[in-house]
Design a protein around this motif. Structure first.
Motif, PDB file in Angstrom:
ATOM      1  N   ILE A 134       0.856  -1.180   0.000  1.00  0.00           N
ATOM      2  CA  ILE A 134       0.000   0.000   0.000  1.00  0.00           C
ATOM      3  C   ILE A 134       0.892   1.230   0.000  1.00  0.00           C
ATOM      4  N   LEU A 135       0.351   2.350  -0.461  1.00  0.00           N
ATOM      5  CA  LEU A 135       1.051   3.621  -0.405  1.00  0.00           C
ATOM      6  C   LEU A 135       0.309   4.505   0.577  1.00  0.00           C
ATOM      7  N   VAL A 136       1.020   5.029   1.556  1.00  0.00           N
ATOM      8  CA  VAL A 136       0.449   5.967   2.520  1.00  0.00           C
ATOM      9  C   VAL A 136       1.125   7.310   2.299  1.00  0.00           C
ATOM     10  N   SER A 137       0.353   8.285   1.831  1.00  0.00           N
ATOM     11  CA  SER A 137       0.893   9.605   1.478  1.00  0.00           C
ATOM     12  C   SER A 137       2.051   9.465   0.485  1.00  0.00           C
ATOM     13  N   GLY A 138       1.898   8.520  -0.448  1.00  0.00           N
ATOM     14  CA  GLY A 138       2.903   8.321  -1.483  1.00  0.00           C
ATOM     15  C   GLY A 138       4.071   7.440  -1.080  1.00  0.00           C
ATOM     16  N   THR A 139       4.121   7.031   0.190  1.00  0.00           N
ATOM     17  CA  THR A 139       5.233   6.216   0.678  1.00  0.00           C
ATOM     18  C   THR A 139       4.847   4.746   0.721  1.00  0.00           C
ATOM     19  N   PRO A 140       5.641   3.866   0.089  1.00  0.00           N
ATOM     20  CA  PRO A 140       5.300   2.436   0.099  1.00  0.00           C
ATOM     21  C   PRO A 140       5.359   1.839   1.496  1.00  0.00           C
ATOM     22  N   VAL A 141       4.376   1.018   1.817  1.00  0.00           N
ATOM     23  CA  VAL A 141       4.357   0.271   3.074  1.00  0.00           C
ATOM     24  C   VAL A 141       4.320  -1.211   2.705  1.00  0.00           C
ATOM     25  N   GLN A 142       5.371  -1.919   3.050  1.00  0.00           N
ATOM     26  CA  GLN A 142       5.483  -3.314   2.665  1.00  0.00           C
ATOM     27  C   GLN A 142       4.532  -4.191   3.483  1.00  0.00           C
ATOM     28  N   LEU A 143       3.885  -5.134   2.818  1.00  0.00           N
ATOM     29  CA  LEU A 143       2.962  -6.062   3.458  1.00  0.00           C
ATOM     30  C   LEU A 143       3.390  -7.496   3.173  1.00  0.00           C
ATOM     31  N   THR A 144       3.073  -8.388   4.081  1.00  0.00           N
ATOM     32  CA  THR A 144       3.237  -9.802   3.772  1.00  0.00           C
ATOM     33  C   THR A 144       2.140 -10.187   2.782  1.00  0.00           C
ATOM     34  N   ASN A 145       2.261 -11.348   2.178  1.00  0.00           N
ATOM     35  CA  ASN A 145       1.264 -11.769   1.200  1.00  0.00           C
ATOM     36  C   ASN A 145      -0.124 -11.859   1.830  1.00  0.00           C
ATOM     37  N   LYS A 146      -0.214 -12.425   3.020  1.00  0.00           N
ATOM     38  CA  LYS A 146      -1.511 -12.562   3.698  1.00  0.00           C
ATOM     39  C   LYS A 146      -2.070 -11.194   4.092  1.00  0.00           C
ATOM     40  N   GLU A 147      -1.206 -10.289   4.569  1.00  0.00           N
ATOM     41  CA  GLU A 147      -1.663  -8.942   4.919  1.00  0.00           C
ATOM     42  C   GLU A 147      -2.229  -8.241   3.700  1.00  0.00           C
ATOM     43  N   PHE A 148      -1.550  -8.394   2.561  1.00  0.00           N
ATOM     44  CA  PHE A 148      -2.043  -7.747   1.350  1.00  0.00           C
ATOM     45  C   PHE A 148      -3.400  -8.319   0.925  1.00  0.00           C
TER      46      PHE A 148
END
Length: 218
Positions: A136-150
């Motif tokens: 996900i991008l929060v205010s343009g900044t990537p936030v890494q997720l695990t596969n299950k979180e995504f």
């Protein structure tokens, strides 16, 4: 607002930290591009970045961030004052370029201007689901997720306001995987809530109904 100051001059970092904190900003400092990249989080709203750093230059750091889809505002603070250097700075994604020596009043004015411009631009769309990179991008900044979180956040985001029970989430996300129970859902939701801070959205829970993805009221 949190600012990351990146410069190999320790005294300058501390001077900038002191003055910016006096103006109400939260400030972190790093003395190399590598250290800065390790420290950078979605909670940083701006980077003040020197160019002539050891190993990785400020230009290279900015170019790497932009290539990763990270649009955190960057202001270069550098002794390189040639037109070519300034053009290169803006070419790799700078939002502003200040040459040394500078007055703090100038830095503060430019910081105010960049934050006002960029923050107002992202206010209406602080959350973006980036399916291509499973993040996900929060205010343009990537936030890494695990596969299950995504998979969880994608399902909830695409069905905003609808509640999903733990059993439904287990079935839709984990499928027939063994050794998974309701607690797994709770753990993943807790992690996601932390990653959604400042995104404008949250995951709520209603007893007997389950979890839902909702836009926060301002």
């Amino acid at each position: 607002m949190r600012i990351l100051v990146v410069d190999d001059e320790l005294d300058l970092c501390e001077i900038l930290r002191f003055n910016l904190e006096s103006e109400g900003y939260d400030v972190d400092t790093a003395n190399s591009a590598e250290e800065a990249l390790a420290m950078l989080t979605p909670q940083h709203h701006l980077i003040l970045l020197d160019v002539m750093l050891d190993s990785m230059s400020g230009f290279d750091m900015a170019q790497q961030l932009r290539a990763q889809g990270n649009n955190v505002p960057i202001i270069f603070l550098t002794a390189l004052d040639s037109e070519n250097s300034q053009l290169r700075g803006f070419g790799v994604g700078a939002d502003d370029y200040i040459t040394k020596p500078f007055s703090f009043a100038t830095v503060l004015a430019r910081v105010h201007a960049v934050l006002k411009r960029t923050h107002s631009e992202v206010d209406s769309s602080t959350f973006v689901l980036d399916e291509a990179h499973h993040q996900i991008l929060v205010s343009g900044t990537p936030v890494q997720l695990t596969n299950k979180e995504f998979l969880i956040v994608k399902m909830l985001y695409e069905n905003q306001g609808d509640f999903f029970t733990r059993e439904q989430i287990l079935d839709l996300v984990w499928g027939n995987e063994v050794f998974v129970n309701d607690r797994s859902v709770d753990v993943h939701i807790t992690r996601l809530r932390k990653k959604l801070v400042d995104s404008g959205y949250s995951i709520i829970n209603r007893s007997g109904m389950g979890y839902a993805f909702v836009k926060e009221e301002k």
